[in-house]
Design a protein around this motif. Structure first.
Motif, PDB file in Angstrom:
ATOM      1  N   PHE A 198       0.929  -1.250   0.016  1.00  0.00           N
ATOM      2  CA  PHE A 198       0.133  -0.043  -0.020  1.00  0.00           C
ATOM      3  C   PHE A 198       0.848   1.222   0.080  1.00  0.00           C
ATOM      4  CE2 PHE A 198       0.637  -1.011   4.553  1.00  0.00           C
ATOM      5  CZ  PHE A 198       0.659   0.273   4.940  1.00  0.00           C
ATOM      6  N   SER A 199       0.299   2.364  -0.203  1.00  0.00           N
ATOM      7  CA  SER A 199       1.190   3.526  -0.334  1.00  0.00           C
ATOM      8  C   SER A 199       0.548   4.772   0.553  1.00  0.00           C
ATOM      9  CB  SER A 199       1.332   4.009  -1.763  1.00  0.00           C
ATOM     10  OG  SER A 199       0.030   4.461  -2.110  1.00  0.00           O
ATOM     11  N   ILE A 200       1.309   5.397   1.083  1.00  0.00           N
ATOM     12  CA  ILE A 200       0.741   6.650   2.017  1.00  0.00           C
ATOM     13  C   ILE A 200       1.676   7.958   1.657  1.00  0.00           C
ATOM     14  CG2 ILE A 200       2.043   5.881   3.913  1.00  0.00           C
ATOM     15  CD1 ILE A 200      -0.154   6.891   5.736  1.00  0.00           C
ATOM     16  N   ASP A 201       0.939   9.033   1.838  1.00  0.00           N
ATOM     17  CA  ASP A 201       2.042  10.163   1.634  1.00  0.00           C
ATOM     18  C   ASP A 201       3.009  10.220   2.712  1.00  0.00           C
ATOM     19  OD1 ASP A 201       2.150  12.898   0.806  1.00  0.00           O
ATOM     20  OD2 ASP A 201       1.789  13.134   2.833  1.00  0.00           O
ATOM     21  N   PRO A 202       4.372  10.492   2.329  1.00  0.00           N
ATOM     22  CA  PRO A 202       5.317  10.117   3.226  1.00  0.00           C
ATOM     23  C   PRO A 202       5.114  11.293   4.436  1.00  0.00           C
ATOM     24  CG  PRO A 202       6.437  10.639   1.024  1.00  0.00           C
ATOM     25  CD  PRO A 202       4.791  10.626   0.866  1.00  0.00           C
ATOM     26  N   PHE A 203       4.761  12.340   4.260  1.00  0.00           N
ATOM     27  CA  PHE A 203       4.601  13.429   5.505  1.00  0.00           C
ATOM     28  C   PHE A 203       3.646  12.761   6.434  1.00  0.00           C
ATOM     29  CE2 PHE A 203       2.184  16.853   7.498  1.00  0.00           C
ATOM     30  CZ  PHE A 203       3.090  17.376   8.374  1.00  0.00           C
ATOM     31  N   ARG A 204       2.527  12.337   5.983  1.00  0.00           N
ATOM     32  CA  ARG A 204       1.452  11.785   6.718  1.00  0.00           C
ATOM     33  C   ARG A 204       1.871  10.396   7.394  1.00  0.00           C
ATOM     34  NH1 ARG A 204      -2.509  15.028   8.014  1.00  0.00           N
ATOM     35  NH2 ARG A 204      -3.734  15.674   6.246  1.00  0.00           N
ATOM     36  N   GLY A 205       2.613   9.802   6.586  1.00  0.00           N
ATOM     37  CA  GLY A 205       3.441   8.290   7.490  1.00  0.00           C
ATOM     38  C   GLY A 205       4.278   8.881   8.552  1.00  0.00           C
TER      39      GLY A 205
END
Length: 133
Positions: free
Chosen positions: A69-76
């Motif tokens: 899955f992928s997530i925005d780097p800042f949100r992660g």
């Protein structure tokens, strides 16, 4: 979060719901319907699932490949550090940059210091009325 839910996996999320989840420290993972069904079946069969935010994958039974899955780097980053995007800790991480700006400001605009500004707050004479300072 009060019930120990740290992650929700679904085929879709409303924008506001996704944002609110992240603001509250929960990870929304959007996967295809078929991947969600396979994970639901695993859960019903009491198989262990592991969500790895750093690797951005869900690990299933040893015989099954992980689901990416992928997530925005800042949100992660915020989720891993326990921060939300209004958290003062995000600003305090920039302490060195802020101190550099303040040092430069003292050189470029020294007259600001004449008003009692000491680099952290403006001091106002308490004997003056609100209109006189």
């Amino acid at each position: 979060m009060d019930f120990g839910i740290m992650c929700v996996i679904a085929p879709s999320f409303g924008d506001i719901f996704r944002s609110n989840m992240m603001q509250n420290g929960m990870l929304p993972i959007q996967l295809s319907s078929s991947e969600c069904m396979a994970l639901a079946e695993d859960a019903q069969n009491t198989l262990e699932l592991e969500v790895d935010l750093v690797a951005q994958e869900i690990r299933r039974d040893k015989d099954e490949p992980p689901i990416k899955f992928s997530i925005d780097p800042f949100r992660g980053y915020c989720l891993m550090e326990g921060l939300d995007d209004s958290d003062i800790a995000l600003t305090l991480q920039k302490g060195r940059i802020i101190a550099g700006f303040e040092a430069k400001r003292r050189i470029l605009w020294p007259w600001l210091d004449e008003f009692g500004y000491d680099g952290t707050k403006l001091h106002v004479d308490s004997n003056l009325s609100a209109m006189e300072w």
